[in-house]
Scaffold this motif. Structure first.
Motif, mmCIF file in Angstrom:
data_model
loop_
_atom_site.group_PDB
_atom_site.id
_atom_site.type_symbol
_atom_site.label_atom_id
_atom_site.label_comp_id
_atom_site.label_asym_id
_atom_site.label_seq_id
_atom_site.Cartn_x
_atom_site.Cartn_y
_atom_site.Cartn_z
ATOM 1 N N SER A 1 1.008 -0.923 0.377
ATOM 2 C CA SER A 1 0.094 -0.180 0.340
ATOM 3 C C SER A 1 0.723 1.393 -0.224
ATOM 4 O O SER A 1 0.691 2.322 0.025
ATOM 5 N N GLY A 2 1.876 1.369 0.579
ATOM 6 C CA GLY A 2 2.964 1.936 0.770
ATOM 7 C C GLY A 2 2.933 3.099 2.270
ATOM 8 O O GLY A 2 3.854 3.852 1.828
ATOM 9 N N TRP A 3 2.070 2.707 3.149
ATOM 10 C CA TRP A 3 1.407 3.567 3.937
ATOM 11 C C TRP A 3 1.793 2.855 5.135
ATOM 12 O O TRP A 3 1.396 1.689 5.758
ATOM 13 N N LEU A 4 2.179 3.471 5.947
ATOM 14 C CA LEU A 4 2.569 2.784 7.330
ATOM 15 C C LEU A 4 1.465 3.516 8.708
ATOM 16 O O LEU A 4 2.034 5.267 9.010
ATOM 17 N N PRO B 1 4.492 13.056 -0.541
ATOM 18 C CA PRO B 1 3.025 12.615 -1.021
ATOM 19 C C PRO B 1 2.239 13.467 0.496
ATOM 20 O O PRO B 1 3.129 13.216 1.929
ATOM 21 N N ASP B 2 0.840 12.879 0.582
ATOM 22 C CA ASP B 2 -0.035 14.114 2.001
ATOM 23 C C ASP B 2 -1.086 13.404 2.288
ATOM 24 O O ASP B 2 -0.615 13.021 3.363
ATOM 25 N N GLN B 3 -0.854 12.372 1.297
ATOM 26 C CA GLN B 3 -2.137 11.812 2.067
ATOM 27 C C GLN B 3 -2.628 10.459 1.063
ATOM 28 O O GLN B 3 -2.265 10.235 -0.120
ATOM 29 N N SER B 4 -3.206 8.895 1.682
ATOM 30 C CA SER B 4 -3.692 8.017 0.497
ATOM 31 C C SER B 4 -4.782 9.084 -0.300
ATOM 32 O O SER B 4 -5.399 9.487 0.256
ATOM 33 N N SER C 1 -7.016 1.065 -8.257
ATOM 34 C CA SER C 1 -6.861 -0.280 -8.391
ATOM 35 C C SER C 1 -6.936 -1.360 -9.804
ATOM 36 O O SER C 1 -5.960 -2.568 -9.825
ATOM 37 N N GLY C 2 -7.494 -1.036 -10.864
ATOM 38 C CA GLY C 2 -8.110 -1.318 -11.599
ATOM 39 C C GLY C 2 -7.019 -1.929 -12.539
ATOM 40 O O GLY C 2 -6.434 -2.599 -12.632
ATOM 41 N N TYR C 3 -5.780 -0.111 -12.609
ATOM 42 C CA TYR C 3 -4.115 -0.963 -13.248
ATOM 43 C C TYR C 3 -3.612 -1.242 -12.618
ATOM 44 O O TYR C 3 -2.704 -2.634 -13.439
ATOM 45 N N LYS C 4 -3.578 -1.469 -11.012
ATOM 46 C CA LYS C 4 -2.822 -2.747 -10.192
ATOM 47 C C LYS C 4 -3.096 -3.715 -10.664
ATOM 48 O O LYS C 4 -2.564 -4.858 -11.000
ATOM 49 N N ILE D 1 2.658 -4.237 -10.461
ATOM 50 C CA ILE D 1 2.289 -2.446 -9.661
ATOM 51 C C ILE D 1 1.714 -2.135 -8.301
ATOM 52 O O ILE D 1 1.384 -3.414 -7.524
ATOM 53 N N ARG D 2 2.604 -1.754 -7.181
ATOM 54 C CA ARG D 2 2.225 -1.630 -6.046
ATOM 55 C C ARG D 2 2.280 0.205 -5.275
ATOM 56 O O ARG D 2 2.455 0.941 -6.072
ATOM 57 N N CYS D 3 1.840 0.278 -4.261
ATOM 58 C CA CYS D 3 2.093 1.462 -3.415
ATOM 59 C C CYS D 3 1.165 2.994 -4.903
ATOM 60 O O CYS D 3 1.617 3.789 -4.796
ATOM 61 N N ASN D 4 0.586 1.567 -5.425
ATOM 62 C CA ASN D 4 -0.510 3.480 -6.502
ATOM 63 C C ASN D 4 -1.684 4.089 -5.529
ATOM 64 O O ASN D 4 -1.671 5.312 -6.286
ATOM 65 N N ASP D 5 -1.588 4.380 -4.674
ATOM 66 C CA ASP D 5 -2.523 5.451 -4.129
ATOM 67 C C ASP D 5 -1.165 6.299 -3.126
ATOM 68 O O ASP D 5 -1.636 7.268 -2.328
ATOM 69 N N VAL D 6 -0.021 6.491 -3.620
ATOM 70 C CA VAL D 6 0.939 6.604 -2.829
ATOM 71 C C VAL D 6 1.046 8.124 -3.929
ATOM 72 O O VAL D 6 1.608 7.207 -5.382
#
Length: 250
Positions: free
Chosen positions: A34-37, A163-166, A173-176, A183-188
């Motif tokens: 997801s890319g977020w902690l 990055p500011d937020q998700s 998610s369709g691209y992923k 593909i990872r971290c698509n929401d960053v």
């Protein structure tokens, strides 16, 4: 790692009781794709999220939790106290600091053309460009929505922000899903501060086939490359708010 000694903090509920602690600077890492902690804000207990390479300063450890202050970045949590389970803090709060600033160059490529997205299935007029970074290139679109307030990003030297937020609220998610496991971290997403303005200009570097005046990585399998290049870069000025420069040419 920056170490500050001779700091004292209360170790229990007894008045006047304290012990010496070492306050260290650490940098966040992602636990998954997801890319977020996830962290817990104190004292509210609310969940919050940090992108990779956010600087934190450790404060104390108590009852299996590590407490720290969010020391920099571009999120709403800068300056706030937070905590994590100590076992997770040991895994995801590390010593390695970001590298120096990034440079991304974008060159317009021809006039807008009508294209059908093989992922979305719709047709949009795309303003193509080529992005160059870290010895790599990728096809991007600078605009897909016309006749409204959206326009391709203007030529100039702009600043890329951390990055500011998700951005999971804007479905990518369709691209992923189109490339399982690749593909990872698509929401960053990386905000852009357009030259001559201050702060987030509501334009981003992000993955996708639909651009509202952003630098949108249409070449989906190049997304990991740009994410990896940008995420561990920071400019000296701005206390972690800025990653580097975006140079746009027609």
């Amino acid at each position: 790692m920056t170490v500050l000694s001779n700091n004292r903090t209360s170790s229990n509920d007894q008045q006047g009781s304290s012990h010496q602690v070492t306050v260290a600077t650490k940098y966040s890492r992602r636990p998954d794709d997801s890319g977020w902690l996830r962290i817990r804000l104190e004292p509210s207990g609310d969940d919050a999220y940090l992108c990779e390479y956010t600087k934190v300063t450790l404060l104390r450890e108590k009852s299996g939790r590590t407490y720290f202050r969010v020391a920099d970045g571009n999120s709403a949590h800068v300056g706030k106290e937070a905590s994590m389970a100590t076992q997770n803090a040991n895994k995801y709060l590390l010593d390695d600091a970001p590298k120096g600033p990034a440079t991304v160059k974008v060159k317009y490529s021809g006039s807008p053309v009508l294209v059908r997205s093989e992922v979305r299935g719709d047709e949009n007029k795309q303003q193509w460009a080529i992005a160059s970074f870290d010895g790599k290139t990728a096809r991007v679109t600078l605009n897909s929505v016309w006749g409204y307030q959206y326009t391709p990003i203007p030529p100039g030297t702009h600043r890329i922000m951390a990055p500011d937020q998700s951005h999971a609220n804007i479905p990518t998610s369709g691209y992923k899903a189109a490339h399982p496991g690749r593909i990872r971290c698509n929401d960053v997403w990386f905000p852009i501060e357009v030259e001559g303005t201050t702060g987030n200009s509501s334009r981003y570097i992000h993955i996708g086939h639909l651009s509202e005046g952003c630098v949108t990585f249409y070449e989906l399998l190049k997304w990991n490359d740009i994410y990896d290049y940008l995420i561990d870069r920071r400019m000296k000025e701005g206390k972690g708010k800025y990653i580097g420069t975006l140079v746009v040419e027609k």
